[in-house]
Design a protein around this motif. Structure first.
Motif, short mmCIF file in Angstrom:
data_model
loop_
_atom_site.label_atom_id
_atom_site.label_comp_id
_atom_site.label_asym_id
_atom_site.label_seq_id
_atom_site.Cartn_x
_atom_site.Cartn_y
_atom_site.Cartn_z
N ASP A 77 -3.77 3.34 0.66
CA ASP A 77 -4.48 2.52 -0.31
C ASP A 77 -3.47 1.86 -1.24
O ASP A 77 -2.36 2.35 -1.43
CB ASP A 77 -5.44 3.40 -1.13
CG ASP A 77 -6.55 2.60 -1.78
OD1 ASP A 77 -6.28 1.92 -2.79
OD2 ASP A 77 -7.68 2.65 -1.27
N LYS A 78 -3.88 0.74 -1.83
CA LYS A 78 -3.03 0.07 -2.81
C LYS A 78 -2.85 0.94 -4.05
O LYS A 78 -1.81 0.91 -4.70
CB LYS A 78 -3.63 -1.28 -3.19
CG LYS A 78 -3.57 -2.33 -2.09
CD LYS A 78 -4.12 -3.66 -2.59
CE LYS A 78 -4.05 -4.72 -1.50
NZ LYS A 78 -4.58 -6.03 -1.96
N ASP A 79 -3.91 1.69 -4.36
CA ASP A 79 -3.87 2.60 -5.50
C ASP A 79 -3.39 3.97 -5.03
O ASP A 79 -4.01 4.57 -4.15
CB ASP A 79 -5.26 2.71 -6.12
CG ASP A 79 -5.27 3.57 -7.37
OD1 ASP A 79 -5.33 4.82 -7.21
OD2 ASP A 79 -5.23 3.02 -8.47
N LYS A 91 0.82 -1.21 0.00
CA LYS A 91 0.00 0.00 0.00
C LYS A 91 0.85 1.26 0.00
O LYS A 91 2.02 1.24 0.38
CB LYS A 91 -0.93 0.01 1.22
CG LYS A 91 -1.96 -1.09 1.22
CD LYS A 91 -2.88 -1.00 2.42
CE LYS A 91 -3.92 -2.11 2.40
NZ LYS A 91 -4.83 -2.03 3.57
N TRP A 92 0.23 2.35 -0.41
CA TRP A 92 0.85 3.67 -0.37
C TRP A 92 0.23 4.49 0.75
O TRP A 92 -0.95 4.38 1.03
CB TRP A 92 0.63 4.41 -1.69
CG TRP A 92 1.38 3.86 -2.86
CD1 TRP A 92 0.93 2.96 -3.78
CD2 TRP A 92 2.71 4.17 -3.23
NE1 TRP A 92 1.89 2.69 -4.71
CE2 TRP A 92 3.00 3.42 -4.40
CE3 TRP A 92 3.70 5.01 -2.71
CZ2 TRP A 92 4.23 3.49 -5.04
CZ3 TRP A 92 4.92 5.09 -3.35
CH2 TRP A 92 5.18 4.33 -4.50
N GLN A 108 -6.00 6.78 -5.22
CA GLN A 108 -7.02 6.69 -4.19
C GLN A 108 -6.49 7.17 -2.85
O GLN A 108 -7.20 7.80 -2.06
CB GLN A 108 -7.50 5.24 -4.06
CG GLN A 108 -8.29 4.72 -5.24
CD GLN A 108 -9.66 5.36 -5.36
OE1 GLN A 108 -10.16 5.98 -4.44
NE2 GLN A 108 -10.27 5.23 -6.53
#
Length: 217
Positions: free
Chosen positions: A110-112, A73-74, A115
């Protein structure tokens, strides 16, 4: 220019205690923190100041450092500064307003990456808005800054009172006597009339009389 910025009705609403049912809690750094949600703060601003009586402006939105990877995740973080402008009903000068600023922080995970950015920006802007509105009174969370929370109470269940602007709008929308009778019997309308100050009641009564004349014509 009027010496009193707000109507008696608005002052009463700003001084009213915060209903405990609107208070949420979250855990942060091992402590439980109380807060009101962003949608509630906006709804209260619309109710007390009027839909056209306030606005918010994002003055600054700044990313705090670089995005960090946490496993798959970021994580990103932002600081935001928002300006709240309120145009009190009692002022004859329509360009005059009360200005309050608030600063807030938001983080997104989030992984994105996109997002994560979206979540962080929304949270920072909402937090800053709430801090600016909080300075106006208990309904926006000011009561939560008191450690004893003396102005956080259990408000008895009952219909929310209509604002004066909402009442006048509903009166104008009545097409016949039956619609007028239903409106006057509405618990929210009756609660709003009861909570209104003397000047506002006269405006409501004048609007009712005018609507009755038009219905009879």
């Amino acid at each position: 220019m009027s010496t009193e910025a707000f109507t008696t009705e608005q002052v009463a609403a700003l001084k009213a205690p915060l209903d405990r049912k609107h208070v949420k809690a979250r855990s942060q750094a091992g402590r439980s923190l109380s807060y009101v949600e962003g949608w509630h703060a906006i709804a209260e601003a619309n109710r007390i100041f009027g839909f056209d009586g306030w606005d918010r402006e994002t003055l600054e939105l700044r990313e705090c450092g670089e995005p960090r990877q946490m496993g798959d995740k970021w994580r990103v973080a932002f600081m935001c500064r928002v300006r709240i402008r309120v145009r009190p009903r009692n002022q004859l000068d329509l360009a005059w307003s009360i200005v309050r600023d608030g600063t807030g922080y938001g983080s997104g995970i989030d992984k994105d990456l996109g997002q994560a950015y979206e979540s962080a920006v929304k949270e920072a802007e909402t937090d800053a808005m709430k801090r600016g509105l909080m300075t106006f009174g208990n309904p926006f969370g000011l009561a939560l800054y008191d450690k004893d929370q003396a102005n956080v109470v259990d408000v008895p269940a009952g219909p929310p009172p209509m604002s004066v602007d909402h009442m006048l709008h509903e009166i104008g929308a009545c097409s016949d006597d039956e619609a007028m009778r239903r409106l006057k019997a509405d618990p929210s309308f009756r609660a709003g009339y009861k909570a209104a100050d003397e000047l506002s009641r006269k405006r409501i009564e004048q609007a009712l009389a005018k609507a009755a004349e038009e219905a009879a014509a």
